[in-house]
Scaffold this motif. Structure first.
Motif, PDB file in Angstrom:
ATOM      1  N   PHE A   7       0.537  -1.231  -0.215  1.00  0.00           N
ATOM      2  CA  PHE A   7      -0.131  -0.198  -0.282  1.00  0.00           C
ATOM      3  C   PHE A   7       0.982   1.450   0.249  1.00  0.00           C
ATOM      4  CE2 PHE A   7      -3.086  -3.268   2.109  1.00  0.00           C
ATOM      5  CZ  PHE A   7      -3.772  -3.471   1.118  1.00  0.00           C
ATOM      6  N   LYS A   9       2.092   4.396   1.459  1.00  0.00           N
ATOM      7  CA  LYS A   9       1.895   4.955   2.816  1.00  0.00           C
ATOM      8  C   LYS A   9       1.771   6.301   2.918  1.00  0.00           C
ATOM      9  CE  LYS A   9       2.921   4.879   7.614  1.00  0.00           C
ATOM     10  NZ  LYS A   9       2.380   3.282   8.564  1.00  0.00           N
ATOM     11  N   ASP A  18      -4.531  11.881  -9.721  1.00  0.00           N
ATOM     12  CA  ASP A  18      -5.593  11.299  -8.978  1.00  0.00           C
ATOM     13  C   ASP A  18      -5.331  10.306  -8.007  1.00  0.00           C
ATOM     14  OD1 ASP A  18      -7.950  10.487  -7.500  1.00  0.00           O
ATOM     15  OD2 ASP A  18      -9.283   9.439  -9.416  1.00  0.00           O
ATOM     16  N   PRO A  19      -4.625  10.908  -7.354  1.00  0.00           N
ATOM     17  CA  PRO A  19      -4.190   9.739  -6.192  1.00  0.00           C
ATOM     18  C   PRO A  19      -5.219   8.631  -5.438  1.00  0.00           C
ATOM     19  CG  PRO A  19      -4.965  12.214  -4.965  1.00  0.00           C
ATOM     20  CD  PRO A  19      -5.047  11.684  -6.174  1.00  0.00           C
ATOM     21  N   ALA A  20      -6.586   8.553  -5.596  1.00  0.00           N
ATOM     22  CA  ALA A  20      -7.599   7.469  -5.454  1.00  0.00           C
ATOM     23  C   ALA A  20      -7.153   6.598  -6.422  1.00  0.00           C
ATOM     24  CB  ALA A  20      -8.385   7.945  -5.544  1.00  0.00           C
ATOM     25  N   HIS A  22      -4.625   5.210  -6.636  1.00  0.00           N
ATOM     26  CA  HIS A  22      -2.977   4.542  -5.176  1.00  0.00           C
ATOM     27  C   HIS A  22      -3.673   4.239  -3.886  1.00  0.00           C
ATOM     28  CE1 HIS A  22      -1.386   7.097  -8.642  1.00  0.00           C
ATOM     29  NE2 HIS A  22      -1.014   5.738  -8.898  1.00  0.00           N
ATOM     30  N   GLU A  23      -4.667   3.680  -3.846  1.00  0.00           N
ATOM     31  CA  GLU A  23      -5.502   3.084  -2.792  1.00  0.00           C
ATOM     32  C   GLU A  23      -5.634   1.628  -2.434  1.00  0.00           C
ATOM     33  OE1 GLU A  23      -8.915   5.334  -2.592  1.00  0.00           O
ATOM     34  OE2 GLU A  23      -7.988   7.464  -1.391  1.00  0.00           O
ATOM     35  N   ALA A  24      -5.428   1.244  -3.618  1.00  0.00           N
ATOM     36  CA  ALA A  24      -5.878  -0.020  -3.733  1.00  0.00           C
ATOM     37  C   ALA A  24      -4.344  -0.959  -2.953  1.00  0.00           C
ATOM     38  CB  ALA A  24      -5.922  -0.589  -5.187  1.00  0.00           C
ATOM     39  N   ASP A  25      -4.596  -2.162  -3.015  1.00  0.00           N
ATOM     40  CA  ASP A  25      -3.726  -2.767  -2.466  1.00  0.00           C
ATOM     41  C   ASP A  25      -2.795  -3.365  -4.208  1.00  0.00           C
ATOM     42  OD1 ASP A  25      -1.773  -4.959  -1.581  1.00  0.00           O
ATOM     43  OD2 ASP A  25      -2.596  -6.521  -0.940  1.00  0.00           O
TER      44      ASP A  25
END
Length: 185
Positions: A7, A9, A18-20, A22-25
């Motif tokens: 993930f 950090k 779009d930083p969203a 990069h929210e996945a595993d």
């Protein structure tokens, strides 16, 4: 920390990115990528998505969907383990990394890895120290712990009570004092 997940950090995203995304595993979403990094190998793709290996199907789809033009990810290795990764994705243009720049970035990754390793080692040491203190405190018998030079490292409460009863001055048997010399006195 579990050795299976990957993930973000910390991250910096250029305006408009779009930083969203990069929210996945990433270990689940990008198995080839995660396996390369877990094995301690850097992932360097100056030309994406064309440069993504054929076996990296999910990675090819991800890079195309996000619009990544180039990517560089370095494993953070210290103490014989991979502690994390340090990476750069370029969305605006393709990027080639010169050997000089790559060498500097690897040095930076090494500095981060060693800092992480040291922090984790200190955390583990504190846990062990706290456990030792807890065990010492729970034992009703008198215990004094010495280092190999015979200096006092720790005493439990039962020992402290006994020393008070025997009127042994506290400064004579404080942490770091020579136990044998103090007992002889």
């Amino acid at each position: 920390d579990d050795g299976r997940s990957l993930f973000f950090k910390y991250g910096y995203f250029a305006p408009g990115a779009d930083p969203a995304l990069h929210e996945a595993d990433l270990a689940r979403a990008l198995p080839w990528y995660a396996a390369e990094l877990r094995a301690g190998r850097p992932v360097i793709l100056p030309r994406a998505p064309e440069g993504v290996p054929p076996e990296a199907v999910a990675e090819h789809e991800h890079v195309a969907a996000v619009g990544i033009k180039s990517t560089l990810t370095l494993p953070l290795k210290a103490g014989g383990e991979v502690l994390g990764v340090l990476g750069w994705d370029h969305l605006a243009a393709r990027r080639s990394w010169s050997p000089e720049l790559l060498s500097r970035l690897e040095l930076l990754a090494s500095v981060y890895a060693n800092a992480l390793y040291r922090r984790r080692a200190l955390e583990r040491l504190k846990e062990v120290h706290d456990l030792n203190r807890s065990v010492l405190a729970s034992v009703p018998s008198e215990i004094v712990v010495l280092d190999r030079d015979g200096r006092v490292v720790a005493v439990n409460e039962a020992w402290t009570r006994s020393a008070r009863r025997d009127a042994i001055p506290e400064e004579r048997l404080s942490m770091g004092s020579d136990y044998v010399a103090a007992i002889e006195r």
